[in-house]
Design a protein around this motif. Structure first.
Motif, mmCIF file in Angstrom:
data_model
loop_
_atom_site.group_PDB
_atom_site.id
_atom_site.type_symbol
_atom_site.label_atom_id
_atom_site.label_comp_id
_atom_site.label_asym_id
_atom_site.label_seq_id
_atom_site.Cartn_x
_atom_site.Cartn_y
_atom_site.Cartn_z
ATOM 1 N N THR A 113 -39.503 4.525 -7.272
ATOM 2 C CA THR A 113 -39.134 5.034 -5.957
ATOM 3 C C THR A 113 -38.357 3.975 -5.181
ATOM 4 O OG1 THR A 113 -41.091 6.447 -5.857
ATOM 5 C CG2 THR A 113 -39.991 5.976 -3.765
ATOM 6 N N GLN A 114 -37.263 4.394 -4.619
ATOM 7 C CA GLN A 114 -36.448 3.538 -3.758
ATOM 8 C C GLN A 114 -36.254 4.255 -2.419
ATOM 9 O OE1 GLN A 114 -35.367 0.520 -4.388
ATOM 10 N NE2 GLN A 114 -35.406 0.293 -6.624
ATOM 11 N N THR A 115 -36.310 3.472 -1.330
ATOM 12 C CA THR A 115 -36.160 4.044 0.014
ATOM 13 C C THR A 115 -34.820 3.625 0.596
ATOM 14 O OG1 THR A 115 -38.551 3.969 0.364
ATOM 15 C CG2 THR A 115 -37.170 4.219 2.320
ATOM 16 N N ALA A 116 -34.141 4.593 1.203
ATOM 17 C CA ALA A 116 -32.821 4.322 1.789
ATOM 18 C C ALA A 116 -32.745 4.896 3.188
ATOM 19 C CB ALA A 116 -31.736 4.917 0.907
ATOM 20 N N THR A 117 -31.870 4.334 3.997
ATOM 21 C CA THR A 117 -31.637 4.848 5.339
ATOM 22 C C THR A 117 -30.550 5.907 5.286
ATOM 23 O OG1 THR A 117 -29.918 3.209 5.836
ATOM 24 C CG2 THR A 117 -32.222 2.584 6.294
#
Length: 212
Positions: A113-117
Motif C-alpha cells: 500500500t502506498q499513500t498519495a495526495t
C-alpha cells in the motif's frame, strides 16, 4: 237561572284540550329532521373550513422555506464531512479549496500500500459540478416536507490519467507500464517508412475513479 253555566265551562275545556293535542301531535315530526339537518350542515362547513386552512397554511410554510434557502445549501447538507447548511456558492468555495488539500488516496497493489495526495495523482476538485449538485438540492420544491432525504453532496473530481499512472509507475515498478502508441520510422536503406507496432501498457482507468 243558574243551570247554563256548567255547560259553557265544559265546552271551553273540550276546545282547549283539542287545540293542545293538535300542537303536540305536529311538533316532533317537523322540528327533529330540520334540527338534524342544520347540525350536519354546520359540521360539514366547519370541517371543510379547517381542511382548507390546513392545506393553505402548509403550502405557505413550504413556499416560505423554499424562498429562504433559494441558492443556499439545504439544512443538514454535508460535503466531504463538512457541514454546509445555509451556505451560498461563494461561501462553499473556500470549503472546496480546503477539501482539495485534504484528499489522500491509498493504493494497494500486490499487498503493498502506498499513500498519495491529490496533487501527486493529478486529482482536482470539480467546483462547477459540485456546486451544481448543491444547487440541485436547493431547487427542490417543498423540501421541508422531506425530512428523511439524504443531503450528502457527492464531491466531484477530475483526474489527470497521465499523472496518475506516472505516480503509479514510480511507486509500483512493473505494475504500471506506460503504453506506447504505434508510430512510423523511416528506413533510409529501404527508402521507406516502417510501422512500429503499439505496445500495450498497464495502469488504472481514471474514469471510474472519478465517479467514486
Amino acid at each position: 237561572m243558574n243551570s247554563p253555566s256548567p255547560r259553557v265551562r265544559l265546552a271551553n275545556r273540550v276546545t282547549a284540550s283539542r287545540i293542545s293535542a293538535t300542537v303536540l301531535a305536529t311538533d316532533p315530526g317537523e322540528e327533529v329532521p330540520l334540527a338534524r339537518t342544520r347540525v350536519l350542515r354546520f359540521t360539514a362547513i366547519v370541517l371543510g373550513t379547517l381542511l382548507a386552512v390546513t392545506i393553505v397554511g402548509t403550502l405557505i410554510v413550504g413556499m416560505v422555506a423554499d424562498s429562504m434557502y433559494k441558492n443556499r445549501a439545504l439544512p443538514g447538507s454535508q460535503l466531504a464531512g463538512h457541514d454546509i447548511s445555509g451556505l451560498t456558492d461563494r461561501e462553499i468555495d473556500p470549503v472546496l479549496t480546503e477539501v482539495g488539500t485534504q484528499i489522500s488516496v491509498g493504493l494497494t497493489v500486490d499487498g503493498t500500500t502506498q499513500t498519495a495526495t491529490a496533487q501527486d495523482l493529478g486529482i482536482t476538485v470539480d467546483r462547477q459540478l459540485t456546486l451544481a449538485r448543491v444547487a440541485r438540492g436547493s431547487t427542490r420544491s417543498f423540501w421541508l416536507f422531506r425530512p428523511h432525504t439524504d443531503r450528502t453532496v457527492p464531491l466531484a473530481v477530475t483526474i489527470d490519467a497521465t499523472r496518475f499512472n506516472a505516480w503509479g509507475e514510480a511507486h509500483f515498478p512493473g505494475r504500471f507500464v506506460p503504453a506506447v502508441d504505434a508510430g512510423l520510422n523511416f528506413d533510409p536503406t529501404a527508402g521507406q517508412y516502417e510501422v512500429t507496432p503499439a505496445v500495450a501498457g498497464t495502469g488504472v482507468t481514471t474514469t471510474r475513479l472519478a465517479e467514486l
